[in-house]
Design an enzyme around this catalytic site. Structure first.
Site, PDB file in Angstrom:
ATOM      1  N   GLY A 232      37.762  28.021  41.434  1.00 29.33           N
ATOM      2  CA  GLY A 232      38.352  27.079  42.377  1.00 29.33           C
ATOM      3  C   GLY A 232      39.138  27.708  43.508  1.00 29.33           C
ATOM      4  CB  CYS A 258      39.001  37.634  41.096  1.00 28.37           C
ATOM      5  SG  CYS A 258      37.564  36.817  41.825  1.00 28.37           S
ATOM      6  CG  PHE A 303      38.123  30.193  47.859  1.00 32.53           C
ATOM      7  CD1 PHE A 303      38.596  29.294  48.804  1.00 32.53           C
ATOM      8  CD2 PHE A 303      37.400  29.698  46.783  1.00 32.53           C
ATOM      9  CE1 PHE A 303      38.360  27.936  48.686  1.00 32.53           C
ATOM     10  CE2 PHE A 303      37.159  28.336  46.650  1.00 32.53           C
ATOM     11  CZ  PHE A 303      37.642  27.456  47.605  1.00 32.53           C
ATOM     12  CG  HIS A 344      35.524  40.640  38.475  1.00 32.68           C
ATOM     13  ND1 HIS A 344      36.266  39.926  37.557  1.00 32.68           N
ATOM     14  CD2 HIS A 344      35.228  39.769  39.463  1.00 32.68           C
ATOM     15  CE1 HIS A 344      36.395  38.671  37.960  1.00 32.68           C
ATOM     16  NE2 HIS A 344      35.772  38.557  39.124  1.00 32.68           N
ATOM     17  CD  GLU A 346      36.525  42.256  34.987  1.00 31.13           C
ATOM     18  OE1 GLU A 346      35.891  41.225  35.278  1.00 31.13           O
ATOM     19  OE2 GLU A 346      37.377  42.763  35.749  1.00 31.13           O
TER      20      GLU A 346
END
Length: 370
Positions: A232, A258, A303, A344, A346
């Site tokens: 979102g 993020c 976004f 990311h 990870e």
């Protein structure tokens, strides 16, 4: 699976464009959400269980999906989070000995409607040219007007708060309670592999709900704070932004990934914006502006942080740039112990070029604790 005629299905985009396919498992159904695509050649299970994809119809660009089944240990959360799946070729019989179930069974258990036999190259090209938009996938192919009316009720991702839909309801712990470091993580959609990376570096993590207060987190007396990924728009997350401002004011070690990266930007008065079609894949090039080195990264975001406002901020510097389009890939505060990345580290799935960022976070914590 015995041969049977596949049930017809369609993808109806909000601009009226239609793509055709067949229902996976010959099931009736429909699903709605923002349609987006991921270019990763592997890791579909991790994608489907990533909370950041909540509310989205996932188009997988790899031609074959389901060929290696699923394995419960590879889930990134407690369930599948995508709204629906769109793919080219769906494999009903997994060929990997380590799989514990087929992808069909996995999707059925998670109540995820999927369609295959779609010209995904054409669909992805259309999204790239026209932007991510809401869509509906359905076997109700005869009543387009009914589907259009249903599609009108789907909220736009711009301005949509979704962290509350995926965050933990109660705090929980992850890792070894005897670890040398304690990290408080604000869960706005956290991936399990992020927790694993922190725990592997001798950290014990307490994961807090998205609406937890700074006082609740501080009471545990953590050595550092973490802001997770998630779905979102970051703008409506008033509590997370407030908590982040307080963490920054008190100069605690803070790392964001993020959505967490976007929240840190907003806490510094920097705007975020909805991207045309986002970054989702496991081979996105990034340049580290501090070291000058390139990194191949796993990314998943729709976004982004305003680049001009970041460049003009007196206390924030851009540390990483996404090379495909020049958007902000990472930032750090000059006077506070705060840094973040849009991608990311990870990398589940994906390359490990950026895993050093977890080491940097741990070193920042150790310096303060020493």
């Amino acid at each position: 699976m015995k041969y049977q005629a596949k049930r017809k299905a369609i993808i109806l985009l909000e601009d009226g464009t239609i793509f055709y396919g067949k229902a996976v498992g010959n099931k009736e159904g429909n699903a709605v959400g923002e349609v987006c695509f991921n270019t990763g050649m592997t890791g579909y299970q991790e994608i489907f269980t990533d909370p950041s994809y909540y509310g989205q119809l996932m188009v997988t660009t790899n031609a074959h999906i389901g060929n290696y089944g699923t394995n419960e240990e590879e889930n990134e959360s407690d369930s599948a989070k995508i709204a629906g799946l769109i793919c080219k070729n769906f494999s009903y019989t997994p060929s990997r000995p380590a799989s514990d179930k087929s992808l069909e069974d996995f999707l059925t258990e998670n109540n995820i409607f999927a369609i295959s036999d779609v010209d995904t190259r054409a669909l992805v090209t259309y999204i790239r040219e026209n932007g991510a938009m809401n869509a509906i996938i359905s076997t109700d192919v005869e009543d387009i007007e009914k589907l259009q009316e249903k599609l009108k009720t789907v909220p736009d991702m711009n301005g949509l708060e979704l962290a509350s839909k995926v965050s933990t309801k109660e705090p929980y712990f992850f890792g070894n309670e005897n670890a040398s470091l304690k990290i408080a993580a604000l869960d706005v959609g956290i991936k399990t592999n992020i927790l694993r990376n922190l725990a592997q570096r001798d950290a014990y993590i307490k994961v807090f709900p998205y609406d937890a207060s700074y006082e609740e987190m501080k009471e545990w007396n953590p050595d550092g704070y973490f802001l997770s990924n998630g779905p979102g728009d970051p703008q409506p997350l008033d509590n997370a932004i407030k908590v982040t401002k307080t963490i920054i004011e008190n100069d605690h070690p803070l790392f964001g990934i993020c959505l967490g990266h976007q929240i840190i930007a907003i806490a510094n008065g920097i705007k975020t914006y909805k991207m045309h079609h986002g970054h989702r894949g496991i081979n996105h090039p990034v340049k580290n502006l501090i070291t000058g080195k390139g990194e191949i990264t796993s990314q998943n975001h729709g976004f982004s942080v305003d680049k001009e406002q970041t460049e003009n901020h007196p206390d924030v510097e851009i540390t990483h740039i996404c090379l495909n389009d020049g958007t902000v890939g990472g930032l750090a505060m000059k006077s506070k112990n705060t840094f973040s990345v849009q991608y990311h580290p990870e990398a589940s799935p994906g390359p490990h070029d950026a895993s050093y960022l977890f080491d940097e976070f741990i070193e920042r914590i150790k310096k303060v604790k020493a």
